[in-house]
Design an enzyme around this catalytic site. Sequence first.
Site, PDB file in Angstrom:
ATOM      1  N   LYS A  34      42.424  59.227  41.698  1.00 51.82           N
ATOM      2  CA  LYS A  34      42.610  58.698  43.049  1.00 51.82           C
ATOM      3  C   LYS A  34      42.816  57.184  42.997  1.00 51.82           C
ATOM      4  O   LYS A  34      42.595  56.544  41.966  1.00 51.82           O
ATOM      5  CB  LYS A  34      41.391  59.035  43.904  1.00 51.82           C
ATOM      6  CG  LYS A  34      40.097  58.397  43.403  1.00 51.82           C
ATOM      7  CD  LYS A  34      38.905  58.810  44.241  1.00 51.82           C
ATOM      8  CE  LYS A  34      37.622  58.163  43.699  1.00 51.82           C
ATOM      9  NZ  LYS A  34      36.450  58.515  44.523  1.00 51.82           N
ATOM     10  N   ARG A 129      27.942  62.816  53.465  1.00 50.94           N
ATOM     11  CA  ARG A 129      29.184  62.081  53.696  1.00 50.94           C
ATOM     12  C   ARG A 129      30.262  63.057  54.137  1.00 50.94           C
ATOM     13  O   ARG A 129      30.698  63.036  55.271  1.00 50.94           O
ATOM     14  CB  ARG A 129      29.585  61.304  52.438  1.00 50.94           C
ATOM     15  CG  ARG A 129      30.729  60.342  52.653  1.00 50.94           C
ATOM     16  CD  ARG A 129      31.012  59.532  51.403  1.00 50.94           C
ATOM     17  NE  ARG A 129      31.478  60.351  50.280  1.00 50.94           N
ATOM     18  CZ  ARG A 129      31.762  59.852  49.078  1.00 50.94           C
ATOM     19  NH1 ARG A 129      31.581  58.555  48.832  1.00 50.94           N
ATOM     20  NH2 ARG A 129      32.200  60.639  48.115  1.00 50.94           N
ATOM     21  N   TYR A 256      38.616  23.564  48.603  1.00 51.36           N
ATOM     22  CA  TYR A 256      38.220  23.378  49.997  1.00 51.36           C
ATOM     23  C   TYR A 256      36.729  23.070  50.136  1.00 51.36           C
ATOM     24  O   TYR A 256      35.884  23.708  49.517  1.00 51.36           O
ATOM     25  CB  TYR A 256      38.551  24.627  50.807  1.00 51.36           C
ATOM     26  CG  TYR A 256      40.028  24.885  50.952  1.00 51.36           C
ATOM     27  CD1 TYR A 256      40.863  23.960  51.575  1.00 51.36           C
ATOM     28  CD2 TYR A 256      40.590  26.060  50.462  1.00 51.36           C
ATOM     29  CE1 TYR A 256      42.223  24.201  51.702  1.00 51.36           C
ATOM     30  CE2 TYR A 256      41.942  26.319  50.587  1.00 51.36           C
ATOM     31  CZ  TYR A 256      42.755  25.383  51.211  1.00 51.36           C
ATOM     32  OH  TYR A 256      44.097  25.628  51.333  1.00 51.36           O
ATOM     33  N   MET A 304      43.250  31.238  48.571  1.00 48.00           N
ATOM     34  CA  MET A 304      44.107  32.404  48.747  1.00 48.00           C
ATOM     35  C   MET A 304      44.929  32.708  47.502  1.00 48.00           C
ATOM     36  O   MET A 304      45.134  33.875  47.145  1.00 48.00           O
ATOM     37  CB  MET A 304      45.037  32.204  49.945  1.00 48.00           C
ATOM     38  CG  MET A 304      45.911  33.418  50.241  1.00 48.00           C
ATOM     39  SD  MET A 304      47.043  33.177  51.636  1.00 48.00           S
ATOM     40  CE  MET A 304      45.881  33.083  53.002  1.00 48.00           C
TER      41      MET A 304
END
Length: 361
Positions: A34, A129, A256, A304
């Site tokens: 998967k 689940r 940053y 980013m």
Amino acid sequence: MNLLTTKIDLDAIAHNTRVLKQMAGPAKLMAVVKANAYNHGVEKVAPVIAAHGADAFGVATLAEAMQLRDIGISQEVLCWIWTPEQDFRAAIDRNIDLAVISPAHAKALIDTDAEHIRVSIKIDSGLHRSGVDEQEWEGVFSALAAAPHIEVTGMFTHLACADEPENPETDRQIIAFRRALALARKHGLECPVNHVCNSPAFLTRSDLHMEMVRPGLAFYGLEPVAGREHGLKPAMTWEAKVSVVKQIEAGQGTSYGLTWRAEDRGFVAVVPAGYADGMPRHAQGKFSVTIDGVDYPQVGRVCMDQFVISLGDNPHGVEAGAKAVIFGENGHDATDFAERLDTINYEVVCRPTGRTVRAYV
């Protein structure tokens, strides 16, 4: 030339498949592929696994199941996440086994006019689940047994705490699963092939192998239980090319917010992998990369497109273009990287995305 790459070792995939096949013994081996083979690239990985011993494949979605058929996988394929509203008939026509995870799923298949449908019943044995709940067992079993076009190949469940081998919850789930299996057979369902073992259960509980085992992570060479080694070879390396090296003065900050400042005059380097590529922003200061066998700490905020590493006074002469291993061959392994980020190796190998280019060796 690509700046950011995941290198996938197909020989490692083949090796791991052979190891797992041997460990499975008489049990069938289902390979869970998967999520694009855990982000290793299913189009390349699945044929290798098929060629080296897998008896069946397991996937989450209908699209993933259909993709396996599109690339020529002929083994049994089981899909366990689908909804009755989807067009599941195309999957039936391509001989894909569908999981019955609720009474609604059972009804949808029973009401389908297909000549022959192969299903496997998923039992909720305690994970809470997905899967048929205990109060629903009898109704689902009797309905499927009365449908002449439905072939129930077996039952399966998913274990909540298999990565904790001493946790008694696993045995409680197995007791519930065996109770469901006995009830199904009482209703006339033979259920010839049943499976409960994901990678951790498969590797630590040989008494639970049943007729089939269902590992995923282990195919990609990662150990699901800390401190246990089984001769697996990690298949993924995430690496990048340093884009720039620059000098920084004592007291100057980088990235940053200037959350990190150099204590002494030295050098920093920029690695072009950011949160758009799967590097978590919260990883600031928690990991290092390896360049030519030397570790360099990540500093400042992850951006980013890039993050920064400290080279100290750069005694090894790192330059732009140097290969920085985030995890994998010649660097920290994915499990170590995951621990530094307070997560699991399953997630870590699924992270390289965005502009990361996959290359096979």
